[in-house]
Design an enzyme around this catalytic site. Structure first.
Site, mmCIF file in Angstrom:
data_model
loop_
_atom_site.group_PDB
_atom_site.id
_atom_site.type_symbol
_atom_site.label_atom_id
_atom_site.label_comp_id
_atom_site.label_asym_id
_atom_site.label_seq_id
_atom_site.Cartn_x
_atom_site.Cartn_y
_atom_site.Cartn_z
ATOM 1 N N CYS A 88 0.815 -1.214 0.000
ATOM 2 C CA CYS A 88 0.000 0.000 0.000
ATOM 3 C C CYS A 88 0.852 1.269 0.000
ATOM 4 O O CYS A 88 0.330 2.369 -0.210
ATOM 5 C CB CYS A 88 -0.955 -0.004 1.184
ATOM 6 N N HIS A 130 -3.439 7.087 1.778
ATOM 7 C CA HIS A 130 -3.851 5.749 1.358
ATOM 8 C C HIS A 130 -5.184 5.433 2.038
ATOM 9 O O HIS A 130 -5.359 5.670 3.233
ATOM 10 C CB HIS A 130 -2.777 4.738 1.760
ATOM 11 N N ASN A 142 -10.328 -0.511 0.111
ATOM 12 C CA ASN A 142 -8.868 -0.352 0.062
ATOM 13 C C ASN A 142 -8.357 -0.973 -1.238
ATOM 14 O O ASN A 142 -8.368 -2.187 -1.395
ATOM 15 C CB ASN A 142 -8.267 -1.047 1.292
HETATM 16 N N1 COA Z 1 -18.016 -8.571 10.398
HETATM 17 C C1 COA Z 1 -18.404 -8.795 11.652
HETATM 18 N N2 COA Z 1 -17.527 -9.051 12.650
HETATM 19 C C2 COA Z 1 -16.217 -9.054 12.332
HETATM 20 C C3 COA Z 1 -15.763 -8.843 11.023
HETATM 21 C C4 COA Z 1 -16.727 -8.592 10.036
HETATM 22 N N3 COA Z 1 -16.398 -8.356 8.754
HETATM 23 N N4 COA Z 1 -14.410 -8.914 11.015
HETATM 24 C C5 COA Z 1 -14.032 -9.160 12.273
HETATM 25 N N5 COA Z 1 -15.120 -9.268 13.067
HETATM 26 C C6 COA Z 1 -15.177 -9.538 14.494
HETATM 27 C C7 COA Z 1 -14.005 -10.339 14.985
HETATM 28 O O1 COA Z 1 -14.236 -11.718 14.764
HETATM 29 C C8 COA Z 1 -13.982 -9.981 16.442
HETATM 30 O O2 COA Z 1 -14.971 -10.743 17.108
HETATM 31 P P1 COA Z 1 -14.703 -11.301 18.600
HETATM 32 O O3 COA Z 1 -14.492 -10.072 19.440
HETATM 33 O O4 COA Z 1 -15.956 -12.047 18.886
HETATM 34 O O5 COA Z 1 -13.477 -12.148 18.484
HETATM 35 C C9 COA Z 1 -14.450 -8.518 16.458
HETATM 36 O O6 COA Z 1 -15.111 -8.307 15.203
HETATM 37 C C10 COA Z 1 -13.323 -7.532 16.595
HETATM 38 O O7 COA Z 1 -12.290 -7.925 15.682
HETATM 39 P P2 COA Z 1 -10.980 -7.083 15.536
HETATM 40 O O8 COA Z 1 -10.136 -7.695 14.471
HETATM 41 O O9 COA Z 1 -10.371 -6.854 16.885
HETATM 42 O O10 COA Z 1 -11.604 -5.716 15.000
HETATM 43 P P3 COA Z 1 -10.929 -4.306 14.901
HETATM 44 O O11 COA Z 1 -11.705 -3.335 15.689
HETATM 45 O O12 COA Z 1 -9.432 -4.371 15.068
HETATM 46 O O13 COA Z 1 -11.207 -3.952 13.364
HETATM 47 C C11 COA Z 1 -10.117 -3.962 11.243
HETATM 48 C C12 COA Z 1 -10.681 -4.793 12.373
HETATM 49 C C13 COA Z 1 -9.565 -4.886 10.190
HETATM 50 C C14 COA Z 1 -11.252 -3.130 10.647
HETATM 51 C C15 COA Z 1 -9.032 -3.019 11.792
HETATM 52 O O14 COA Z 1 -8.120 -3.728 12.596
HETATM 53 C C16 COA Z 1 -8.269 -2.351 10.691
HETATM 54 O O15 COA Z 1 -8.831 -1.604 9.919
HETATM 55 N N6 COA Z 1 -6.972 -2.554 10.629
HETATM 56 C C17 COA Z 1 -6.153 -2.035 9.572
HETATM 57 C C18 COA Z 1 -6.342 -2.898 8.382
HETATM 58 C C19 COA Z 1 -5.742 -2.317 7.188
HETATM 59 O O16 COA Z 1 -5.869 -1.143 6.972
HETATM 60 N N7 COA Z 1 -5.088 -3.128 6.375
HETATM 61 C C20 COA Z 1 -4.491 -2.719 5.187
HETATM 62 C C21 COA Z 1 -3.346 -1.851 5.504
HETATM 63 S S1 COA Z 1 -2.676 -1.109 4.172
#
Ligand code: COA
Length: 316
Positions: free
Chosen positions: A113, A243, A273
């Site tokens: 990215c 980004h 993204n």
């Molecule tokens: N729908 C519903 N629930 C979801 C889900 C979805 N699509 N994806 C994850 N969950 C759930 C998980 O299973 C977890 O459940 P649990 O608490 O029962 O275990 C809960 O939501 C929280 O998951 P978590 O991964 O801790 O969520 P988060 O608040 O960290 O958000 C992202 C997840 C991916 C949105 C966030 O971490 C993020 O945006 N990170 C950066 C990712 C990114 O930008 N990547 C590319 C970089 S260039």
């Protein structure tokens, strides 16, 4: 030699997939996706489309807008983490042939990215040194082919698309043309945080929380550093084009820096993204809407796998 962006282009595949469509086959919801990421829809490439075919369309648009012939291009850089062929040949070589850039060198830039900001700095350096006079920088991705569509934690985040900019140093450039040296960084201790495939699976792996924490720390650091190195203040920036990974990352950055959110360009709701393509797609939209005015200071901000990050600072 004053490099500047001469034109922009983009190509977005036709098929639009909403959060509701994903929710029909995954344990997720529009509410969860939008509240955690800011994403509403994403576009996915058709079966007969590839990263290089998307790149080609975006590059054609940029060349046409600048009124330049393919034979004038000296260098083609394609920022991608989802190339047609893993390893080689590069997407850039395929674009070079199909676009008819008979005089151009071609290579891909692999910085996920951050790839587009890495490629823009590479182009700037070629132009400043005189090694090239016209450079096509393209970001193109078909992440839909490296995602596990049964993994709700990753597949909801990404979309396909391509954007391109043409950089040159032609005579007759307005005197306010100004492209500063970029800041680029890499921290390979985080290499396993986000990988395009895994030893035991062909699909993308991501530790989302770790990427999130990296982004909200590194982005304000790089923004502050490049501004102080260039004797500029936050208020001097007309646009920050980040980004588009997650709207929450952008909001947190805006808050941390104390800059109004409306100076950050955001289109993640529509495209999700698109990794290396997200910044040039945003630039092309902004250009089309007339948001970029001659003399405006613009800062491009990339971050992602590697872990890598970087910023490009220039006047439009
Ligand atoms: N729908 C519903 N629930 C979801 C889900 C979805 N699509 N994806 C994850 N969950 C759930 C998980 O299973 C977890 O459940 P649990 O608490 O029962 O275990 C809960 O939501 C929280 O998951 P978590 O991964 O801790 O969520 P988060 O608040 O960290 O958000 C992202 C997840 C991916 C949105 C966030 O971490 C993020 O945006 N990170 C950066 C990712 C990114 O930008 N990547 C590319 C970089 S260039």
């Amino acid at each position: 030699m004053v490099p500047r962006i001469l034109s922009t282009g983009r190509y977005i595949p036709e098929r639009c997939v909403s959060n509701d469509e994903l929710s029909a086959r995954l344990d997720t919801s529009d509410e969860w996706i939008f509240s955690h990421t800011g994403i509403k829809t994403r576009y996915l490439a058709a079966d007969n489309e590839t990263t290089s075919s998307l790149a080609l369309r975006a590059a054609q648009a940029a060349l046409e807008r600048a009124g330049k012939a393919p034979g004038e291009v000296d260098l083609i850089l394609v920022a991608t983490g989802s190339p047609d062929y893993p390893g080689f040949p590069s997407c850039a070589s395929i674009v070079q042939e199909q676009l008819g850039c008979s005089q151009a060198a071609a290579m891909d830039v692999v910085a996920a990215c951050s790839g587009f900001v890495y490629a823009v700095e590479t182009a700037r350096s070629f132009l400043v040194s005189g090694a090239a006079r016209l450079v096509l920088v393209i970001g193109s991705e078909v992440f839909s082919r490296i995602l596990d569509w049964s993994d709700r934690a990753t597949c909801i985040l990404f979309g396909d698309g391509a954007g391109a900019v043409l950089l040159g140093t032609d005579e007759g450039l307005p005197p306010n043309g100004d492209f500063r040296r970029s800041l680029l960084m890499s921290d390979g201790s985080g290499a396993e945080t986000l990988t395009s495939r895994q030893a035991h699976s062909p699909y993308l792996f991501m530790n989302g929380r770790r990427v999130y924490n990296f982004a909200i720390k590194i982005v304000p650091e790089l923004v502050g550093k490049i501004l102080s190195e260039n004797g500029l203040a936050l208020d001097d920036l007309r646009w920050i084009v980040p980004h588009q990974a997650n709207a929450r990352i952008i909001e947190s950055t805006a808050k941390g820096l104390g800059i109004p959110l409306n100076r950050f360009y955001m289109n993640i709701a529509r495209y999700a993204n698109t990794s290396g393509a997200s910044i040039p797609i945003a630039l092309d939209e902004m250009n089309e809407k007339g948001l970029l005015k001659r003399g405006d200071w613009v800062l491009l901000v990339g971050f992602g796998a590697g872990l890598t990050a970087g910023v490009n600072l220039f006047r439009w």
